[in-house]
Enzyme design. Structure first.
Site, PDB file in Angstrom:
ATOM      1  N   PHE A 129       0.996  53.503 -27.166  1.00 20.23           N
ATOM      2  CA  PHE A 129       1.659  52.851 -26.034  1.00 20.23           C
ATOM      3  C   PHE A 129       0.583  52.188 -25.182  1.00 20.23           C
ATOM      4  O   PHE A 129       0.406  52.500 -24.003  1.00 20.23           O
ATOM      5  CB  PHE A 129       2.457  53.872 -25.220  1.00 20.23           C
ATOM      6  N   ARG A 179      -1.369  35.565 -30.502  1.00 21.65           N
ATOM      7  CA  ARG A 179      -0.178  35.761 -31.324  1.00 21.65           C
ATOM      8  C   ARG A 179       1.093  35.548 -30.505  1.00 21.65           C
ATOM      9  O   ARG A 179       1.277  36.172 -29.464  1.00 21.65           O
ATOM     10  CB  ARG A 179      -0.195  37.169 -31.933  1.00 21.65           C
ATOM     11  N   CYS A 236       3.138  42.749 -30.220  1.00 21.26           N
ATOM     12  CA  CYS A 236       4.110  43.847 -30.232  1.00 21.26           C
ATOM     13  C   CYS A 236       5.550  43.413 -30.005  1.00 21.26           C
ATOM     14  O   CYS A 236       6.398  43.569 -30.887  1.00 21.26           O
ATOM     15  CB  CYS A 236       3.718  44.892 -29.189  1.00 21.26           C
ATOM     16  N   LYS A 265       7.485  41.021 -32.727  1.00 26.62           N
ATOM     17  CA  LYS A 265       7.714  41.606 -34.053  1.00 26.62           C
ATOM     18  C   LYS A 265       8.503  42.912 -33.975  1.00 26.62           C
ATOM     19  O   LYS A 265       9.290  43.221 -34.885  1.00 26.62           O
ATOM     20  CB  LYS A 265       6.396  41.811 -34.798  1.00 26.62           C
ATOM     21  N   GLY A 289       5.062  37.121 -25.546  1.00 23.11           N
ATOM     22  CA  GLY A 289       4.417  36.915 -26.834  1.00 23.11           C
ATOM     23  C   GLY A 289       3.614  38.146 -27.196  1.00 23.11           C
ATOM     24  O   GLY A 289       3.946  39.251 -26.808  1.00 23.11           O
ATOM     25  N   LYS A 297       8.838  54.407 -30.406  1.00 29.48           N
ATOM     26  CA  LYS A 297       7.936  53.266 -30.178  1.00 29.48           C
ATOM     27  C   LYS A 297       8.722  51.952 -30.139  1.00 29.48           C
ATOM     28  O   LYS A 297       8.553  51.131 -29.222  1.00 29.48           O
ATOM     29  CB  LYS A 297       6.880  53.213 -31.282  1.00 29.48           C
ATOM     30  N   ASN A 350       9.355  49.355 -26.689  1.00 30.48           N
ATOM     31  CA  ASN A 350       9.036  47.930 -26.632  1.00 30.48           C
ATOM     32  C   ASN A 350      10.285  47.071 -26.512  1.00 30.48           C
ATOM     33  O   ASN A 350      10.286  46.034 -25.840  1.00 30.48           O
ATOM     34  CB  ASN A 350       8.223  47.515 -27.860  1.00 30.48           C
TER      35      ASN A 350
END
Length: 466
Positions: free
Chosen positions: A158, A341, A273, A276, A270, A217, A221
């Site tokens: 995290f 990314r 993490c 995706k 963006g 997890k 997110n």
């Protein structure tokens, strides 16, 4: 304790450095010899505040080493952290080839009981796949999993990029998913011992079953991404109805049940993490016959939000931007990192270049990575690439530009020399994708200011606000 870290990206390097900092003997392995060479020469292949200094200390103390020797890495660590990338596949699911390759190597070279820790962000059920692969390799060696012994643990990270070292050293929670069996009990004792230094003041460790830890997890997110997209969606409505999204943010954030974190409107999220992980969790749902309708909307809102600034520019300056030059402040997806990314700047720059504009971009730390990534983005558009210039200072980006576009909220952009900004631009126009300034104040300075979800204050012919 002897610890092996497989993968030297953000998660692997931070995990390895922090565990070495508190006294563990850490072996970091990577299949990329370029990364290992950089690390062995005292460099760091990523930008993360505090990381280089920590690596320098632990390397000097002999508590951390870097190598491409997979066999040696497996033999070294009683605890094997898998911290490799899980990039999205074409359908949005997480690509587990690197995780399973790491697991295969552990099974191939295991020399005793191993705690195999999934630190990478992986879908529910990955621990079982890792277990199956390790058992296959042990069987191929004529060894039974019972006789050689291992346990697969889920210990998701995290860490916020830009604050990852502090997050690891002062965690708000440590999630550990472990099987309730003999091997799991052995693994629990080792993990408890490893994390004792982080629980001195109060217990931060949350034990649960493996699948729940894997799910946690993604859920964390997804929740944060949802808050961002929620505010971005509201900001677009605020633009239409004449409300100020900053006032709205303060009004709802003051409710302790809501809070202020991740409630800032902008030009989209963006990084490595959120994009995706939202996609992967939605794909997991589809594979299991469910539709996560909220997350489908979160992703759609974020995709559209990256066009909001370009739409404002086109509305103000027209669809044909040939002959126009734009200064872009901020290229990384967020401050205090060089990570490009899914950065909003990439989408914005491509859209401007496609309309014939010239772009001069600047970022305090991401220039090298931006040059590499944007060259790949524009590889099939050489004419557009000629109109992209990455410059050395924020002032250089401004000189002679038709407008300034702010994409990343670096500290040095929060209180610039507005007098210079106004004089350096051909026309004093600012498109702010992070709502750094107050519309009324900008208008008083004679700057035509366009933000996200904030009222636009018209200037009169003399440059003052009406």
């Amino acid at each position: 304790m002897k610890v092996t870290i497989v993968g030297t990206g953000y998660v692997g390097l931070v995990t390895g450095a922090c565990l070495a900092e508190i006294g563990n003997d850490v072996f970091c392995v990577d299949v990329d010899p370029r990364k290992i060479e950089i690390l062995n020469n005292g460099g760091v292949p990523i930008h993360e505040p505090g990381l280089q200094e920590m690596l320098r200390r632990t390397r000097a103390a002999g508590r951390i080493q870097f190598s491409t020797d997979v066999k040696a890495s497996v033999e070294h660590g009683d605890i094997q952290f898998i911290a490799v990338g899980t990039p999205p596949d074409e359908d949005g699911s997480a690509d587990l080839q690197y995780v399973l390759a790491a697991a295969r190597n552990i099974g191939k070279y295991s020399n005793g009981f191993k705690v195999i820790v999934d630190k990478s962000t992986v879908p529910v059920g990955t621990a079982q796949q890792v277990k199956n692969v390790v058992e296959e390799e042990l069987k191929a060696r004529g060894l039974g999993s019972d006789s050689h012994g291992f346990s697969v643990v889920s210990n998701p990270e995290f860490l916020k990029e830009g604050a990852a070292v502090d997050d690891f050293m002062r965690p708000d929670r440590i999630v550990i998913g472990i099987d309730d069996d003999h091997a799991g009990n052995r693994a629990r004792e080792k993990m408890k011992r490893l994390y004792v230094p982080f629980n001195r003041n109060h217990e931060r460790t949350l034990y649960m079953d493996v699948r729940s830890a894997e799910f946690t997890k993604y859920a964390a997110n997804a929740m944060l991404a949802t808050r961002i997209s929620f505010m971005n969606d509201l900001s677009n409505l605020a633009d239409t109805v004449g409300a100020d999204i900053e006032s709205v943010r303060r009004g709802i954030g003051s409710d302790p049940r809501i809070g202020y974190h991740f409630l800032y409107a902008g030009c989209g999220y963006g990084g490595s993490c959120f994009p995706k992980d939202v996609q992967a969790l939605a794909q997991t749902a589809r594979e299991n016959g469910h539709t996560l309708r909220v997350l489908e909307a979160v992703e759609a809102v974020n995709r559209d939000q990256k066009d909001v600034l370009v739409n404002k520019i086109v509305k103000r300056m027209g669809e044909d931007l040939r002959g126009r030059t734009f200064a872009v402040w901020g290229l990384a997806f967020k401050p205090n990192t060089d990570d490009m990314r899914e950065a909003s700047s990439r989408r914005i720059i491509e859209a401007l270049l496609a309309r014939g504009a010239t772009v001069r971009g600047y970022d305090p730390v991401a220039m090298q990575e931006a040059e590499r990534v944007l060259a790949l983005d524009l590889a099939e558009r050489p004419e557009d690439m000629k109109r992209l210039h990455l410059v050395g200072t924020q002032h250089e980006a401004l000189r002679g530009a038709d407008a300034l576009i702010i994409v990343t909220e670096w500290k040095e952009f929060k209180s610039p020399d507005f007098g210079y900004l106004k004089s350096a631009l051909k026309t004093p126009v600012v498109f702010d994708g992070r709502n750094l300034y107050e519309p009324e104040s900008m208008a008083e300075m004679g700057i035509d200011y366009y933000a996200i979800g904030r009222p636009h204050v018209e200037l009169d012919r003399n440059g003052s606000n009406n």
